[in-house]
Design an enzyme around this catalytic site. Structure first.
Site, short mmCIF file in Angstrom:
data_model
loop_
_atom_site.label_atom_id
_atom_site.label_comp_id
_atom_site.label_asym_id
_atom_site.label_seq_id
_atom_site.Cartn_x
_atom_site.Cartn_y
_atom_site.Cartn_z
N SER A 56 0.80 -1.23 0.00
CA SER A 56 0.00 0.00 0.00
C SER A 56 0.83 1.27 0.00
O SER A 56 0.29 2.35 -0.27
CB SER A 56 -0.96 -0.01 1.19
N HIS A 74 -5.38 -3.05 -2.34
CA HIS A 74 -5.03 -2.20 -3.49
C HIS A 74 -5.00 -2.97 -4.81
O HIS A 74 -4.77 -2.39 -5.86
CB HIS A 74 -3.68 -1.50 -3.27
N LYS A 129 -11.91 1.00 -1.76
CA LYS A 129 -10.94 1.64 -2.65
C LYS A 129 -11.50 1.61 -4.07
O LYS A 129 -12.41 2.36 -4.37
CB LYS A 129 -9.58 0.97 -2.48
C1 LIG Z 1 -6.54 0.26 2.84
C2 LIG Z 1 -6.10 -1.06 3.29
C3 LIG Z 1 -6.83 -1.77 4.24
C4 LIG Z 1 -8.02 -1.17 4.92
O1 LIG Z 1 -9.14 -1.15 4.08
P1 LIG Z 1 -10.41 -0.26 4.51
O2 LIG Z 1 -11.52 -0.87 3.75
O3 LIG Z 1 -10.10 1.13 4.17
O4 LIG Z 1 -10.56 -0.46 5.99
C5 LIG Z 1 -6.41 -3.04 4.59
N1 LIG Z 1 -5.32 -3.59 4.03
C6 LIG Z 1 -4.58 -2.94 3.12
C7 LIG Z 1 -3.39 -3.62 2.50
C8 LIG Z 1 -4.95 -1.66 2.72
O5 LIG Z 1 -4.22 -1.01 1.80
#
Ligand SMILES: *Cc1c(COP(=O)(O)O)cnc(C)c1O
Length: 401
Positions: free
Chosen positions: A189, A217, A248
């Protein structure tokens, strides 16, 4: 006489020293609200700004089909689930989404949680305990790190980022553990590189370890129709647990664990985010359903995302700021947090929003501005961003050519 509010603020005064320390070390974060919907062009304090920091990869956060689905579900089903899943909070639409996701991800069953963060909390602690070891990549997301901390009794071991020799030594070291879980981000990320899944599953096979991929991601970005990193490598049968997010690329909110029916049942019985926290309202579930339908029907948005990514990276390379990443997530690594904050601030003055990412989110000497390309950026947007980097890159002596 002092009022109770005065007393309270006095008792919390130690926090002000901590805030000052963060400011002195250029680690202080302030929230930056914007007006209007999440989009490529946003308005901030009345100024038009180009948004290069959101995870809204496909522009679905403000997509008419998702909006319509959310409104319709609200009219039909109300605004709240009313209870946790195990009491009387499992609505038909929740299971409809889980079945759709299972088909989309080519797995037996899924469980949807409130977020990607809570999905990791739901997946790891229920299956790892006394005598087990969780083997985790050094650059894994904070929610994995916290989920490991909550896995009482299990030990943990960290391997150097994407270093397969390091992973193998750790696996050897824990040969006698009752169970081993290798956990990795699918797309990292903060760096935008892809986990070496083919090598990881081969080692897992050799040392009999469970494999879990957090593909926050990668969901909606990689693989056929955005099915993710596992699909990108064609490893559906060899990865045991996939965590994904719908917050996302899928534009709305929510996390899921895609695995077997037994894994789903264990989480229903043991996962604390499911047992002790209310699930999504129908609007959010309906928006997620609509997002998956869009992905299944057509991958034009994903094609556009990757076209934009290639265009942006070529432009950045030509000005002397090559991006070392394999995905639309583009870190511009500058070193100190002070430098990253300065770059971010100068970009904003030029009308570009590129958020600085500093310690503890990344190593203290690897502070960066993280640019995320999305399908809604036009060529003019991308050109303006590259031009701003060139101008500020000269000022801050960042260009390598
Ligand atoms: C953004 C992210 C999360 C969290 O996801 P949300 O739905 O925003 O809580 C978990 N793991 C990774 C690798 C992320 O990049």
């Amino acid at each position: 006489m002092t009022t109770s509010t005065e007393k309270k603020s006095h008792r919390l005064d130690f926090l002000k020293e901590e805030i000052q320390r963060l400011k002195d070390e250029h680690l202080y974060q302030a929230l930056q609200p914007f007006e209007g919907p999440q989009d490529a062009e946003i308005s901030m304090n009345g100024r038009q700004i180009l948004n290069f920091s959101s995870n809204n990869y496909l522009g679905l956060a403000n997509h008419p089909k998702l909006i319509e689905a959310a409104i319709q579900a609200t009219r039909e089903l109300g605004v709240g689930a009313g209870a946790v899943r195990t009491i009387i909070g499992t609505m038909g639409i929740h299971e409809q989404l889980e079945e759709k996701l299972a088909r989309f991800k080519h797995c037996e069953a899924t469980l949807v949680l409130q977020s990607g963060f809570t999905a990791n909390m739901a997946a790891i602690p229920p299956i790892m305990g006394e005598g087990d070891v969780i083997i985790s990549d050094a650059l894994n997301h904070a929610s994995i790190i916290d989920a490991v901390r909550l896995s009482r009794g299990a030990s943990k071991d960290i391997f150097a980022h994407s270093d397969m020799n390091a992973l193998e030594s750790v696996l050897k070291k824990h040969k006698t553990a009752r169970r081993k879980l290798i956990v990795t981000d699918g797309v990292f990320s903060m760096d935008g590189d892809i986990a070496k899944l083919p090598e990881i599953v081969a080692l897992a096979e050799q040392y009999n370890a469970i494999v879990m991929v957090d593909d926050a991601h990668g969901s909606g970005v990689l693989g056929s129709h955005g099915r993710g990193t596992v699909d990108h490598f064609g490893l559906h049968d060899q990865v045991d647990i996939v965590v994904g997010t719908m917050s996302k690329a899928l534009g709305s909110m929510g996390g899921y664990v895609a695995s077997t029916q037994a894994m789903r049942e264990i989480m229903v019985n043991k996962a604390r985010p499911l047992l002790f926290s209310t699930p999504h309202p129908p609007s959010v579930v309906a928006a997620c359903l609509a997002a998956i339908e869009l992905l299944e029907a057509d991958d034009a948005l994903i094609q556009k995302l990757w076209y934009n990514t290639r265009y942006f990276k070529a432009g950045m390379k030509s000005i002397g700021l090559p991006i070392d990443s394999e995905t639309p997530l583009c870190p511009v690594i500058v070193g100190t947090s002070e430098k990253a904050q300065k770059l971010s601030q100068r970009l904003l003055e030029e009308g570009i929003y590129g958020r600085a990412i500093v310690f503890p989110t990344v190593a203290a000497d690897k502070a960066r501005v993280r640019i995320i390309i999305n399908a809604c950026h036009t060529q003019a947007h991308l050109d303006r961003c590259i031009e701003a980097f060139e101008k500020i890159g000269k000022e801050l002596d960042l260009l390598r050519r």
